[in-house]
Design a protein around this motif. Structure first.
Motif: not given
Length: 281
Positions: A76, A79-80, A145-150, A152-153
């Motif tokens: 992860k 990925e970030y 699949d990615i909307q809830d990742d903080r 990413y937000q």
């Protein structure tokens, strides 16, 4: 104000003035690079390094192969890092980029495709971004699949601030030449190199596989985009981490993924069937 969109049954679109202003400003400021006081070879080197980091690592490896297609997985934290590098390419937030790209593959070269090549080279290269296209409303459906990742937000909501932070770092390191070349000139090149994948690779090159669209393998786009120009291969096997399938189809991003795999940082790597790989690598 509205504009006519060619070959569309619903031709009235509203210009995206914020986007138009943004891209115009980036290109105009980049012209300052022609002034002697803003030139240095160190600044050119910084621009090239950031082109690799944001265009190659961020967009091609990160936004495209890792996030949009899940062609491989990484820890992860890595990925970030990829998402942050992609955000620095300033091609819209990660949600827009991934969502619109997934729509492109689902509807490639048909009316719902955000950059349908049937509407002309200019439209698929840059024109589609200059208008409020209906596809933007469907982005949440394609990014669940990615909307809830903080994280990413955070990147999505702070796109410009992250770029400004990079600009301040560059200014501290090398003054305005580093800023002009490292931000503005670099963005212009990364923009157009990426956009060539949407435009040129649906017009120029050769076809190796059936893909039910106009995607082509274009060698010069592949060189500019770390392997993305082998676009017909990609459209035929969208899930594949490897785009260059012949020995002469150099794919620097695939080489990077193999290196990450060797280091234990890339797993679940997806590849096309053996019949599509005449030369194993």
């Amino acid at each position: 104000m509205t504009a006519a969109l060619p070959n569309d049954s619903n031709p009235k679109l509203t210009p995206a003035w914020t986007v138009i202003f943004f891209f115009t400003s980036i290109h105009l400021v980049a012209l300052l690079a022609f002034l002697p006081q803003f030139f240095s070879w160190k600044a050119v080197g910084v621009a090239f390094l950031l082109y690799v980091i944001t265009g190659g690592v961020g967009i091609t490896l990160g936004f495209h192969r890792c996030i949009s297609h899940r062609s491989f997985t990484t820890p992860k934290w890595l990925e970030y890092v990829l998402v942050l590098c992609g955000t620095l390419a300033c091609q819209g937030g990660v949600f827009e980029w991934v969502g619109l790209h997934r729509m492109h593959h689902k509807f490639s070269d048909t009316a719902p495709d955000p950059h349908d090549s049937n509407k002309g080279f200019w439209w698929s290269h840059i024109g589609w971004m200059m208008f409020e296209i209906p596809a933007k409303q469907d982005i949440p459906r394609y990014t669940k699949d990615i909307q809830d990742d903080r994280f990413y937000q955070f990147c999505q909501n702070n796109l410009i601030l992250i770029q400004v932070a990079l600009g301040l770092i560059l200014f501290a390191l090398g003054g305005w030449p580093f800023v002009i070349w490292g931000i503005f000139v670099r963005l212009v090149f990364v923009f157009h190199f990426t956009w060539f994948v949407n435009s040129a690779t649906h017009k120029f090159g050769y076809v190796s596989h059936e893909s039910n669209d106009y995607s082509r393998n274009c060698w010069w786009v592949a060189l500019l985009t770390f392997g993305e120009g082998w676009h017909n291969n990609h459209h035929a096997y969208q899930y594949s981490a490897r785009h260059g399938l012949q020995w002469w189809e150099v794919d620097l991003t695939w080489m990077t993924i193999k290196a990450l795999s060797f280091l234990g940082l890339a797993k679940d790597i997806k590849l096309p069937p053996e019949t599509a790989l005449p030369n194993k690598a």
